[in-house]
Design an enzyme around this catalytic site. Structure first.
Site, short mmCIF file in Angstrom:
data_model
loop_
_atom_site.label_atom_id
_atom_site.label_comp_id
_atom_site.label_asym_id
_atom_site.label_seq_id
_atom_site.Cartn_x
_atom_site.Cartn_y
_atom_site.Cartn_z
N GLY A 36 0.84 -1.19 0.00
CA GLY A 36 0.00 0.00 0.00
C GLY A 36 0.88 1.24 0.00
CB CYS A 37 0.36 4.55 1.50
SG CYS A 37 1.20 6.12 1.72
#
Length: 176
Positions: free
Chosen positions: A12-13
């Protein structure tokens, strides 16, 4: 620190992954960036479109005498949701995929072992990609050490803080 090894992965981020990993004992450096795409040195704004093929990743140097690759990957696999394809929470797109980019066959074998070990934790199958590392590109400077410099930002409080609290609860013995 002794002889350092390199690991590259994304869940993800990269702000989230970086914030968790940099709190562990045995971490040398950690850089947020991009990997597994098809253009050279992509800017963040292009990666965000999902059209460059890159994933947001972190590249970590670590001392395997202090934290093993097995422990590092186990913590990574339990600090994000490895069962959601191209998404983590509100972040959607291929750039947010869960991926481990192994640097040698030993890392590949260890990651495969960790997949088997952590699968029972999850109701759904693990979809984390396991691929050979090819190239890493640093993200822009404002992405580096993001959480530590922006703890008051809403994203940090709502998304990253709970991950750090979970880390403290589950892996207190591994914290720096």
């Amino acid at each position: 620190m002794g002889n350092l090894s390199v690991a590259t992965f994304g869940g993800g981020c990269f702000w989230c992954v970086e914030a968790v990993i940099q709190r562990l004992k045995g971490i040398g450096t950690i850089k947020s960036g991009f990997s597994d795409g098809f253009i050279k040195n992509p800017p963040y704004r292009e990666v965000c479109t999902g059209r460059t093929g890159h994933a947001e990743v972190v590249q970590v140097t670590f001392d395997p005498d202090i934290i093993s690759y097995h422990d590092l990957i186990t913590i990574f696999m339990t600090s994000h949701d490895p069962t959601t394809l191209n998404r983590q929470g509100g972040d959607n797109g291929t750039q947010y995929r869960s991926v481990i980019l192994y640097h040698d066959n030993s890392q590949k074998e260890i990651a495969e072992q960790v997949f088997e070990e952590v699968q029972p934790i999850y109701a759904d199958p693990i979809v984390t990609q396991l691929k050979p590392f090819e190239k890493f590109y640093d993200a822009e400077d404002y992405h580096q050490n993001y959480y530590n410099q922006n703890k008051e930002a809403g994203y940090c409080q709502v998304v990253i803080d709970p991950k750090i609290q979970k880390l403290k609860k589950m892996y207190a013995d591994k914290l720096a």
